[in-house]
Design an enzyme around this catalytic site. Structure first.
Site: not given
Ligand SMILES: NCc1[nH]cc(CCC(=O)O)c1CC(=O)O
Length: 315
Positions: A80-81, A137-138, A161, A246
């Site tokens: 997702k990154d 998004r959240r 966090r 992104c």
């Molecule tokens: N952007 C940060 C990120 N990138 C991937 C994950 C967690 C693992 C995943 O989603 O595969 C996280 C942490 C989160 O969103 O809390």
């Protein structure tokens, strides 16, 4: 001498865990591997919200450079990154089977569950409180459901966090379940947010390599999970067709079930005031362009206005 596969990773605990997973899978195939840990900009700056850092791929571009300058052979990322448009010369070698894709509501006092989980729509509209997340998004999804709450910015790795949640007077903070579960740090005081669609490719791990590196592609091929690959490709196409960015208030989830691909996606105005959603189920045979199709349908039904709004704010 046998080729040693150099596996590049960011040096956060989660990233190293994920890269070690890939290392173990390659070693089972008889490969010799080593981890190369690299700091990325996304990890160095723990204050600026991701959406304000202005570049795509804050977490990935350092490792892209390492690949292209032949300092490593593969890089492992939370998919997702990874920007929907891969850097020039970089290709996906494998996508591992997806883990938990859900977002997790981590609270300190279970009394807040009444307000956020055991309430009806009317109660949700007037609920007040503070929830922390650094994700646009959240934030948009929370504000759409609970328009009266305040969303506090929260960045940093999992440990930071979690610590900030403990030190502040917030009701809860949101985490990706996969991240916490991989580190064995999913707290007892946590509940999955079933109504929240995840980020495109949340919970999936991507292995990337140099585009022309046929040997490494072949070595990584057995690590690929076809259903996950098809699902996340559709989710990322949905994002790309809608926005291309992104850090955007776009969510998507595709799942393979009984020879069908079930796709759900949405885009939400940044302040939560508007949501456009779509769901589709198609035969696996016709499932390569569901994400694009759903995005086009949403764009024709008003998503273009939300996209325009987001672009003008990000300028
Ligand atoms: N952007 C940060 C990120 N990138 C991937 C994950 C967690 C693992 C995943 O989603 O595969 C996280 C942490 C989160 O969103 O809390």
């Amino acid at each position: 001498m046998e080729k040693i596969i150099r596996i590049g990773t960011r040096d956060s605990r989660l990233a190293v865990w994920q890269a070690s997973q890939v290392k173990a899978m390659l070693e089972i195939q008889g490969c010799v591997c080593e981890l190369v840990k690299v700091k990325s900009e996304g990890d160095l700056d723990l204050v600026t919200p991701l959406y304000a850092m202005g570049v795509q791929g804050v977490f990935t571009k350092t490792l892209d450079a390492y690949l292209l300058s032949n300092k490593i052979d593969v890089a492992v990322h939370s998919m997702k990154d990874v920007p929907t448009q891969l850097a020039q010369g970089i290709a996906t070698a494998a996508v591992l089977k997806r883990a938990n894709y859900k977002d997790l509501f981590v609270y300190k006092n279970e009394h807040v569950l009444e307000k956020y989980f055991y309430s009806d729509v009317d109660e949700q509209r007037i609920a007040e409180g503070v929830i922390a997340t650094g994700s646009v998004r959240r934030k948009a999804a929370l504000l759409n459901k609970f328009p009266k709450i305040r969303v506090e910015n929260l960045r940093g790795n999992v440990q930071t966090r979690m610590q900030k949640l403990m030190n502040n007077d917030w009701d809860a903070a949101i985490f990706a379940a996969a991240g916490l579960e991989r580190l064995d740090e999913r707290p007892a005081y946590a509940i999955e947010i079933d109504w929240m669609l995840p980020a495109p490719a949340q919970g999936a791990i991507a292995v990337v390599c140099r585009e022309e590196d046929v040997e490494v592609k072949e070595i990584c091929a057995p690590l690929n999970d076809q259903d996950t690959m098809l699902s996340v490709n559709n989710e990322r196409d949905f994002l790309k067709t809608l926005m291309g960015g992104c850090s955007t208030p776009v969510s998507a989830l595709a799942q393979v079930e009984n020879n069908k691909l079930k796709f759900s996606g949405n885009i939400i105005a940044l302040d939560g005031s508007e949501i456009l959603e779509i769901e589709k189920e198609v035969d696996l045979r016709d499932a390569t362009e569901v994400g694009i199709g759903c995005a086009q349908e949403l764009l024709a039904n008003g998503a273009d206005k939300i996209v325009e709004q987001i672009r003008s704010i990000n300028k």
